[in-house]
Design an enzyme around this catalytic site. Sequence first.
Site, PDB file in Angstrom:
ATOM      1  N   GLU A 153      45.255  47.126  49.088  1.00 10.24           N
ATOM      2  CA  GLU A 153      43.960  46.517  48.709  1.00 10.24           C
ATOM      3  C   GLU A 153      43.657  45.255  49.496  1.00 10.24           C
ATOM      4  O   GLU A 153      43.366  44.199  48.929  1.00 10.24           O
ATOM      5  CB  GLU A 153      43.945  46.273  47.190  1.00 10.24           C
ATOM      6  CG  GLU A 153      43.991  47.589  46.413  1.00 10.24           C
ATOM      7  CD  GLU A 153      44.329  47.449  44.939  1.00 10.24           C
ATOM      8  OE1 GLU A 153      44.599  48.500  44.311  1.00 10.24           O
ATOM      9  OE2 GLU A 153      44.351  46.316  44.430  1.00 10.24           O
ATOM     10  N   GLU A 260      47.495  57.768  44.837  1.00  9.17           N
ATOM     11  CA  GLU A 260      47.381  57.375  43.426  1.00  9.17           C
ATOM     12  C   GLU A 260      46.291  58.174  42.698  1.00  9.17           C
ATOM     13  O   GLU A 260      45.545  57.635  41.890  1.00  9.17           O
ATOM     14  CB  GLU A 260      47.069  55.869  43.329  1.00  9.17           C
ATOM     15  CG  GLU A 260      48.048  54.966  44.052  1.00  9.17           C
ATOM     16  CD  GLU A 260      47.688  53.492  43.990  1.00  9.17           C
ATOM     17  OE1 GLU A 260      48.233  52.723  44.788  1.00  9.17           O
ATOM     18  OE2 GLU A 260      46.859  53.113  43.123  1.00  9.17           O
TER      19      GLU A 260
END
Length: 344
Positions: A153, A260
């Site tokens: 991220e 994910e």
Amino acid sequence: MYAATLITTLLTTITKVDAFACTGTTTLRDVAAKKNILIGSGAINPAYLDDPKFAVLLAEQFNSLSPENEMKWEFLNPTKGNYDWTKLDRLVEFAAANNMAVKGHGLISSCCNPPYLLNITDPTAFRAAMTAHFEAIMHRYHGKMDRWDVVTEALMTMGGGLNQNAFYNVLGPGYIEVAFRIARAADANAKLFINENLVETLPGKRQELYDLVSGLVAKGVPLDGVALQMHETIYAPAPGVITDMVNSYNALGLEVTIAELDVHTLDPVNQTNIYSAVMDEALAAGITDISFWGFTDKHKYTWLPGAEPLIFDENYRPKGAFYAVHTALSQDRNTTSSAAATQC
Ligand code: G3I
């Protein structure tokens, strides 16, 4: 003592039959193995292994796992030089005992950084802290963890530039290159990934990630791939988006994985269709490393109240999403036939 072991063995045996019989079909792991596909579950908190049903289903259905929070800096290394290896060691031991691959998630993220790191303002000292931390982890699990999320991220959630996190604040945008060079020096062979979310949904962020990554590659930064999180809600990515990303990153010599996958919707039919759409396009595009962010709603992470985002329910029963994943994995992409999973 003998009685306790007997009970655990019995439980595991009963659990094994129960968990396996319930799906009424081959395991995801069996189907994936035939095609050299890594099918994994992330978000594995080692404490969940205390439940034999969880442990058996994890090892039966998946050939790869990654920790949930146990490698995040503040949880693993809260103060300088002090590491709590017990949780990660347990995961690695479980994986070895069940012949599963382990992915290191992750070395750097925008959250979960300890005060001792946040208090460092000198760039040289900050790089030294990163080097010590990366080396401690990657040397300990050398050969036991074959893939690493080095930076997770880096981009702001909705796009619009880099997250101005602790690393950015001290080292500037160059922190990403620094991180990958330190990781490569710590392990010459492991695959190094940049992990990002929402790029399959936000075209602007998708371009930002491509510009960031292609810039790193052009500078010779040791990066092996892009790990797409794929936290979906009520819509599947537009058809072709996953394929375009795979083709554009493959053209840079990089691998694309799904790291994910989960689907946060209150509509189980829509959920099944989204799992099916993502899995089908990903496999057709040649992705061979796919992980979910957990596999049972008993241990879910969601921001949508009431959502059950995973492929097994809280009682470890397979959901429509499980059969969608099984069918996609079973699909023979050289012919149209597929071994549809029977429901139980
Ligand atoms: O351990 C502390 C505990 O001491 C404290 O009492 C408690 C209350 O604040 O917080 C606990 O820390 C929580 C941590 O999970 C461990 O349980 C944090 O608040 C909580 O924010 C953290 O949530 C994790 C989240 O990442 C943020 O790190 C989730 O479990 C985890 O599933 C989630 O995973 C992320 C991936 O790493 C990256 N991609 C997105 C994914 C989902 O958001």
